[in-house]
Write a protein that holds these residues in place. Structure first.
Motif, PDB file in Angstrom:
ATOM      1  N   SER A   7       0.651  -0.815  -0.246  1.00 42.35           N
ATOM      2  CA  SER A   7      -0.009  -0.160  -0.046  1.00 42.35           C
ATOM      3  C   SER A   7       0.757   1.600   0.290  1.00 42.35           C
ATOM      4  CB  SER A   7      -0.795   0.146   1.094  1.00 42.35           C
ATOM      5  OG  SER A   7      -1.885   1.101   1.247  1.00 42.35           O
ATOM      6  N   SER A   8       1.586   1.394   0.949  1.00 43.46           N
ATOM      7  CA  SER A   8       2.546   2.671   0.887  1.00 43.46           C
ATOM      8  C   SER A   8       3.441   2.966   0.375  1.00 43.46           C
ATOM      9  CB  SER A   8       3.349   2.993   2.322  1.00 43.46           C
ATOM     10  OG  SER A   8       4.054   4.505   2.622  1.00 43.46           O
ATOM     11  N   TYR A   9       4.017   1.892  -0.076  1.00 41.82           N
ATOM     12  CA  TYR A   9       5.623   1.968  -0.922  1.00 41.82           C
ATOM     13  C   TYR A   9       5.393   1.470  -2.571  1.00 41.82           C
ATOM     14  CZ  TYR A   9      10.062   1.261  -2.345  1.00 41.82           C
ATOM     15  OH  TYR A   9      11.429   1.187  -3.222  1.00 41.82           O
ATOM     16  N   LEU A  10       4.565   0.074  -2.709  1.00 41.81           N
ATOM     17  CA  LEU A  10       4.485   0.261  -4.262  1.00 41.81           C
ATOM     18  C   LEU A  10       3.039   1.100  -4.724  1.00 41.81           C
ATOM     19  CD1 LEU A  10       5.067  -3.389  -4.345  1.00 41.81           C
ATOM     20  CD2 LEU A  10       6.622  -1.950  -4.936  1.00 41.81           C
ATOM     21  N   ILE A  11       2.880   1.295  -3.909  1.00 46.73           N
ATOM     22  CA  ILE A  11       1.315   2.355  -4.915  1.00 46.73           C
ATOM     23  C   ILE A  11       1.321   3.644  -4.602  1.00 46.73           C
ATOM     24  CG2 ILE A  11      -1.585   2.448  -4.211  1.00 46.73           C
ATOM     25  CD1 ILE A  11      -1.704  -0.925  -4.104  1.00 46.73           C
ATOM     26  N   ASP A  12       1.476   3.841  -2.634  1.00 52.13           N
ATOM     27  CA  ASP A  12       1.351   5.141  -3.125  1.00 52.13           C
ATOM     28  C   ASP A  12       2.320   6.305  -3.888  1.00 52.13           C
ATOM     29  OD1 ASP A  12      -1.138   5.179  -1.682  1.00 52.13           O
ATOM     30  OD2 ASP A  12      -0.494   4.552   0.795  1.00 52.13           O
ATOM     31  N   THR A  13       4.117   5.187  -3.427  1.00 53.48           N
ATOM     32  CA  THR A  13       5.343   6.533  -3.785  1.00 53.48           C
ATOM     33  C   THR A  13       4.263   5.941  -5.260  1.00 53.48           C
ATOM     34  OG1 THR A  13       5.971   5.672  -1.121  1.00 53.48           O
ATOM     35  CG2 THR A  13       7.297   6.204  -2.625  1.00 53.48           C
ATOM     36  N   HIS A  14       4.832   5.002  -5.208  1.00 55.97           N
ATOM     37  CA  HIS A  14       5.409   4.599  -6.945  1.00 55.97           C
ATOM     38  C   HIS A  14       4.722   4.220  -7.804  1.00 55.97           C
ATOM     39  CE1 HIS A  14       9.942   4.493  -6.174  1.00 55.97           C
ATOM     40  NE2 HIS A  14       9.409   4.023  -5.307  1.00 55.97           N
ATOM     41  N   ARG A  15       2.860   3.904  -7.585  1.00 55.34           N
ATOM     42  CA  ARG A  15       2.094   3.746  -8.666  1.00 55.34           C
ATOM     43  C   ARG A  15       2.063   2.212  -9.478  1.00 55.34           C
ATOM     44  NH1 ARG A  15      -1.011   6.648  -6.008  1.00 55.34           N
ATOM     45  NH2 ARG A  15      -0.748   8.951  -5.811  1.00 55.34           N
ATOM     46  N   ARG A  16       3.098   1.554  -8.808  1.00 54.39           N
ATOM     47  CA  ARG A  16       3.207   0.272  -9.222  1.00 54.39           C
ATOM     48  C   ARG A  16       2.201  -1.012  -8.322  1.00 54.39           C
ATOM     49  NH1 ARG A  16       9.321  -1.180  -9.001  1.00 54.39           N
ATOM     50  NH2 ARG A  16       8.156  -3.503  -9.895  1.00 54.39           N
ATOM     51  N   TYR A  17       1.030  -0.900  -9.328  1.00 59.00           N
ATOM     52  CA  TYR A  17      -0.333  -1.213  -8.853  1.00 59.00           C
ATOM     53  C   TYR A  17       0.714  -2.993  -9.566  1.00 59.00           C
ATOM     54  CZ  TYR A  17      -2.464   2.646  -8.742  1.00 59.00           C
ATOM     55  OH  TYR A  17      -2.474   4.263  -8.828  1.00 59.00           O
ATOM     56  N   GLY A  18       0.758  -3.871 -10.536  1.00 62.62           N
ATOM     57  CA  GLY A  18       0.453  -4.710 -10.824  1.00 62.62           C
ATOM     58  C   GLY A  18       1.751  -5.750  -9.895  1.00 62.62           C
ATOM     59  N   ALA A  19       2.608  -4.966  -9.910  1.00 63.18           N
ATOM     60  CA  ALA A  19       3.266  -5.397  -8.781  1.00 63.18           C
ATOM     61  C   ALA A  19       2.818  -5.790  -7.243  1.00 63.18           C
ATOM     62  CB  ALA A  19       5.078  -5.060  -8.261  1.00 63.18           C
ATOM     63  N   ALA A  20       2.255  -4.695  -6.480  1.00 64.72           N
ATOM     64  CA  ALA A  20       1.965  -4.473  -5.276  1.00 64.72           C
ATOM     65  C   ALA A  20       0.260  -6.106  -5.984  1.00 64.72           C
ATOM     66  CB  ALA A  20       0.699  -2.936  -4.977  1.00 64.72           C
ATOM     67  N   ILE A  21       0.029  -6.118  -6.928  1.00 59.34           N
ATOM     68  CA  ILE A  21      -1.712  -6.661  -6.710  1.00 59.34           C
ATOM     69  C   ILE A  21      -1.139  -8.417  -6.508  1.00 59.34           C
ATOM     70  CG2 ILE A  21      -3.449  -8.260  -8.713  1.00 59.34           C
ATOM     71  CD1 ILE A  21      -3.350  -4.803  -9.163  1.00 59.34           C
ATOM     72  N   VAL A  22       0.253  -8.419  -7.999  1.00 54.74           N
ATOM     73  CA  VAL A  22       1.134 -10.485  -7.087  1.00 54.74           C
ATOM     74  C   VAL A  22       1.196 -10.524  -5.954  1.00 54.74           C
ATOM     75  CG1 VAL A  22       2.938 -11.564  -8.638  1.00 54.74           C
ATOM     76  CG2 VAL A  22       1.883 -10.124  -9.838  1.00 54.74           C
ATOM     77  N   ILE A  23       2.266  -9.494  -5.735  1.00 59.81           N
ATOM     78  CA  ILE A  23       2.676  -9.778  -3.945  1.00 59.81           C
ATOM     79  C   ILE A  23       1.426 -10.133  -3.709  1.00 59.81           C
ATOM     80  CG2 ILE A  23       4.305  -8.629  -2.133  1.00 59.81           C
ATOM     81  CD1 ILE A  23       5.519  -7.301  -3.982  1.00 59.81           C
TER      82      ILE A  23
END
Length: 418
Positions: A39-55
Motif C-alpha cells: 500500500s504505502s511503498y508500491l502503490i502510494d509512492t511508486h504507483r506500481r499496481y501490478g507488482a502490488a497485486i502479484v505480491i
C-alpha cells in the motif's frame, strides 16, 4: 474427541504459548507486506499496481494454505495421533490408579504390578492380528514385540512415545509447534504445513528484501516494520524449508524420524509365513500359530504321545485332522541385512503411501494418508523387494506361495467341519 496432551508439564505450557508467538509473527508480516510494502511503498509512492497485486495474491494464497494446513495438523495431532489401544493389563492398572487418586489412598510401590515381560498366554488378546498376516516384525521367539508400559503387542513400525505415554503408529516425532504427535495420521498434513509455510515466508522475504533494497538505493532509510518482517521470514523460512526437505526425503524413502535412528546398522527380524510342514533348518527356525497351550505341543496335541522333531521344538506324532491342520500357520524367522528397509517400495509408491494418488490430496489437507489402512492380510504396511531378497537369501521362494496346500475349508468333507 478429547485432546491428547504431553505428560510433561513444561511441554504442555510451551505448546500453549507457541500459537500466540506464531500469531504475532504472522501479524507483523501481514502489516509489513500489506500496508508498508504494497500500500504505502508500491502503490502510494511508486504507483506500481501490478507488482502490488502479484505480491498480495501470492501472500493471500500461501497465507490461507498455511493456516488451513496448520489447523488440520493441530486437530489431527491433538485428537487423533494414531494411538495403539491399551492392553487389558494396562487398562486395569490405570483404573486402579484412578481409583487410588480419587480416594486419596497412599501409593504402595510393592503392590504395583509391573509387566516387564510379554504376555505368555497363548491366547493373549491381540496376538491373532499378527499371525493372520503373511509377515510381521517379531522377536527371536517368533512373538511380536511387546510394550511393557501399554501392555500390548506392538505392530510393525509402532513405537512408544514418552511424551504421550502411549504407543503410536508410524511415530515420527512430537512437534511443539503443533502441540502434538506427528505420526501416520498427521505426517502428510505436517509436510503440507511446512511446505506452505516455507512458500509463505519466501513471499514475505522477497517482498521485504526488495523494498528495503530500493529504499536504501533511494536514500529514504530503513522501515523497522519491513526489517522486522524480513528477519522473521528469514528465520522461519529457513527452519520450515529444512523441515520440508527432511519430510520429503522421509516420504521418498518411506521412513520416519524414528526409523532413521541407526538406519545404516538396523536389522529387522521378520516372521514370514511358509507352507505348513516346513521344518527348522540351519538357516532359520520356524514357529507355528496358534501357540501351544501349557501341556500341549504344536497344534494343540498332547505331548504324552511319541513326538517328531518339528517347527518350534517338537510336534505331536499323532496325525491332526485336515481342519485342524488348516487352522495353523507356520512362520520362518528371518533377518534383514543391516540398513535394509523392508518397507521401501519405489519412489512413486512411497509417495503414494503417504500423499495419496490424487494430485488434489497432495495440495489440500483433506484425506489422511493411505498408509493408515491396515486391513491388508499381507502385512501391517506394504513391503517391497527387500522382503523378496530376504526370502531368497534364506532359500525360500522369492514370492509367497499358496500355504493352503491346495485345500480350502469349504472343500472339506462335512465330517471334518464339525
Amino acid at each position: 474427541m478429547p485432546v491428547i496432551e504431553s505428560t510433561r508439564a513444561a511441554t504442555r505450557w510451551t505448546t500453549r504459548i507457541i500459537p500466540f508467538v506464531l500469531a504475532a509473527a504472522v501479524g507483523v508480516a501481514t502489516y509489513a507486506v500489506v500496508v508498508r510494502v504494497c500500500s504505502s511503498y508500491l502503490i502510494d509512492t511508486h504507483r506500481r499496481y501490478g507488482a502490488a497485486i502479484v505480491i498480495l495474491v501470492l501472500y493471500l494464497l500461501f497465507f490461507l494454505l498455511m493456516v488451513t494446513t496448520y489447523a488440520r495438523t493441530i486437530a489431527v495431532a491433538n485428537t487423533d495421533p494414531g494411538l495403539v489401544p491399551l492392553g487389558p493389563l494396562a487398562v486395569e492398572r490405570n483404573s486402579r490408579e484412578r481409583k487410588r487418586t480419587k480416594t486419596g489412598a497412599q501409593q504402595d510401590l510393592e503392590s504395583q504390578a509391573y509387566y516387564a515381560g510379554p504376555d505368555l498366554n497363548p491366547d493373549s488378546p491381540g496376538l491373532e492380528q499378527f499371525y493372520a498376516r503373511e509377515v510381521f516384525v517379531c522377536d527371536s521367539d517368533g512373538r511380536p514385540k511387546w510394550c511393557s508400559t501399554c501392555c500390548n503387542w506392538k505392530a510393525d513400525r509402532v513405537h512408544h512415545s514418552s511424551e504421550l505415554g502411549r504407543c503410536v503408529y508410524r511415530m515420527d516425532h512430537y512437534c511443539p509447534w503443533v502441540g502434538g504427535m506427528i505420526g501416520e495420521n498427521s505426517f502428510k498434513f505436517f509436510t503440507q504445513f511446512t511446505t506452505y509455510t516455507a512458500c509463505y515466508c519466501a513471499v514475505v522475504l522477497g517482498a521485504t528484501a526488495f523494498t528495503l533494497r530500493k529504499k536504501i538505493e533511494e536514500g529514504s532509510g530503513l522501515d523497522p516494520w519491513v526489517l522486522a518482517a524480513l528477519v522473521l521470514a528469514a528465520f522461519f523460512g529457513l527452519f520450515t524449508f529444512l523441515m520440508t526437505v527432511t519430510s520429503l526425503r522421509y516420504i521418498i524413502l518411506n521412513m520416519t524420524n524414528v526409523d532413521m535412528l541407526g538406519a545404516h546398522s538396523k536389522v529387522y527380524q521378520l516372521a514370514v509365513q511358509v507352507p505348513r510342514g516346513t521344518r527348522s533348518s540351519d538357516k532359520f527356525i520356524v514357529v507355528t500359530y496358534p501357540l501351544p497351550k501349557p501341556g500341549q505341543e504344536t497344534n494343540g496335541y498332547s505331548s504324552r504321545t511319541p513326538t517328531l522333531e518339528g517347527a518350534y521344538g517338537k510336534t505331536n506324532g499323532s496325525r491332526p485332522t485336515t481342519r485342524d491342520d488348516l487352522a495353523t500357520r507356520t512362520f520362518a524367522i528371518l533377518k534383514t541385512e543391516p540398513g535394509e528397509n523392508p518397507w521401501h517400495l519405489s519412489t512413486w509408491k512411497n509417495w503414494q503411501t503417504i500423499m495419496g494418488s490424487n494430485p488434489l490430496d497432495w495440495l489440500l489437507p483433506i484425506r489422511k494418508s493411505p498408509c493408515v489402512n491396515h486391513e491388508t492380510q499381507e502385512s501391517f504396511y506394504p513391503m517391497g523387494n527387500a522382503l523378496k531378497d530376504v526370502r531368497v537369501r534364506y532359500g525360500l521362494p522369492r514370492d509367497p506361495v499358496d500355504h493352503s496346500n491346495g485345500f480350502e475349508l469349504k472343500d472339506l468333507p462335512s465330517s471334518n467341519r464339525t
